[in-house]
Design a protein around this motif. Structure first.
Motif, short mmCIF file in Angstrom:
data_model
loop_
_atom_site.label_atom_id
_atom_site.label_comp_id
_atom_site.label_asym_id
_atom_site.label_seq_id
_atom_site.Cartn_x
_atom_site.Cartn_y
_atom_site.Cartn_z
N GLY A 190 1.18 -1.11 -0.01
CA GLY A 190 0.17 0.13 0.44
C GLY A 190 0.57 1.00 -0.13
O GLY A 190 0.88 2.42 -1.16
N LEU A 274 -5.51 -0.73 -3.51
CA LEU A 274 -3.86 -0.47 -2.63
C LEU A 274 -3.41 0.85 -2.38
O LEU A 274 -2.95 1.17 -0.76
N TRP A 277 -4.26 1.60 1.18
CA TRP A 277 -4.23 0.70 2.20
C TRP A 277 -2.83 0.85 2.69
O TRP A 277 -1.79 1.08 2.03
#
Length: 352
Positions: A190, A274, A277
């Motif tokens: 991430g 992604l 996160w």
């Protein structure tokens, strides 16, 4: 004429790259289990470590995996177990399999599975790389291995490598079936997809989020799937890559340890998930023993350092550096793999 010449040149380059990649896939073809790491099992021999290809369902998707059993495995006995989460772009036949085999040699039943949407596992569109799926894959490995004959479910550990290490840190925050947690060359997917490697793309975050959003819109409209990453690469391009991680990674995945199921691609739309996160979000929920291993020369080490400092409630946490190793060298270089495995075995013996 100039355009035609350019087209011919591109076509010839593509053919040359595909020919090179086909040559490097020979190692996979020569192994009956398509394993590409050195010292891989070529046949199951009674009394030695054996490999067992398995499949199971996870949320309706077929997962393909390999179980490694220790020498003289007896299904009526009880063994500690470790599941291994593979790197980004990696699959079970590469470094994750190597570590699975080495841990089996030390007496553990190990499970190495291809992530959903990746490798030999099912799921469409291919190469989807969403953190919630990768985290669920780790929960799914625990589901499967705790029911495997001979596994002591109360002695379950996990090893996450590279991107699998970041997803492991997330999975164990809630999944307390894992009694001991280890990462190797942890990569916080991430953070890197959001900020760029070594924070090199901070000024393009919104632009890239917009690209990801547009890619998703195109997908749901039935259009072409847009991919990010690298499909193939020439030797010249590898040589010009400035960072150790990517230069050595290209060599590993496209040359020395190439496998037809392995790819550097991921769907552009995955970036929507992604980029919002982070592996270290809520990391204080980890209360299990934690071992984090990284190469002292790894240009990814900053991610291990960040996560380690934030894991404030982990028991007996330890940061172990492999002196002189880069990120990718921990995947295959015998002296570095041995150091990592020896440390992992000691850690699991103490905590499982």
């Amino acid at each position: 004429m100039r355009n035609l010449t350019s087209i011919i040149a591109v076509a010839m380059t593509t053919i040359a790259v595909e020919t090179v990649n086909a040559q490097y896939h020979e190692k996979a073809e020569q192994n009956p289990y398509t394993l590409v790491y050195d010292g891989a099992i070529t046949e199951n021999v009674k009394g030695k470590v054996n490999i067992h290809p398995v499949t199971y369902k996870l949320n309706g998707i077929d997962i393909v995996a390999n179980v490694y059993t220790p020498a003289d495995y007896d299904a009526s006995k009880q063994y500690p177990a470790v599941v291994v989460a593979h790197p980004n772009g990696g699959i079970k036949e590469q470094t994750a399999g190597l570590y699975g085999q080495r841990l089996a040699e030390a007496g553990y039943i190990t499970l190495v599975a291809d992530a959903s949407y990746q490798g030999g596992s099912g799921g469409e569109p291919r190469h989807t790389d969403k953190p919630q799926y990768r985290t669920e894959d780790i929960h799914g490995m625990a589901d499967f291995i705790t029911k495997y004959a001979g596994v002591d479910a109360d002695r379950l550990g996990v090893l996450g490598i590279c991107g699998g290490g970041g997803y492991t840190l997330k999975a164990v925050q809630s999944d307390k079936r894992f009694k001991a947690v280890a990462t190797l060359s942890m990569f916080n997917s991430g953070e890197v997809r959001r900020n760029g490697f070594q924070n090199s793309q901070l000024n393009t975050i919104q632009e890239r989020l917009k690209q990801a959003t547009e890619a998703r819109s195109q997908e749901v409209a039935g259009g072409k799937i847009i991919y990010a990453g690298v499909a193939s690469i020439t030797d010249e391009e590898i040589a010009k890559t400035s960072t150790d991680l990517y230069r050595e990674g290209y060599e590993y995945y496209y040359r020395t340890h190439a496998h037809p199921n392995s790819t550097f691609l991921y769907t552009m739309s995955s970036l929507m998930d992604l980029m919002t996160w982070d592996a270290t979000d809520q990391i204080e929920l980890i209360d299990q023993p934690l071992l984090m291993i990284a190469g002292s020369k790894a240009d990814t080490k900053y991610m291990t350092d960040e996560a380690f400092s934030k894991a404030t409630n982990a028991k007996n946490k330890e940061l172990f550096l492999i002196e002189g190793a880069t990120h990718i060298e921990t995947y295959w270089k015998p002296e570095y793999v041995k150091q990592a495995v020896d440390k992992l075995v000691k850690f699991y013996q103490t905590n499982l």
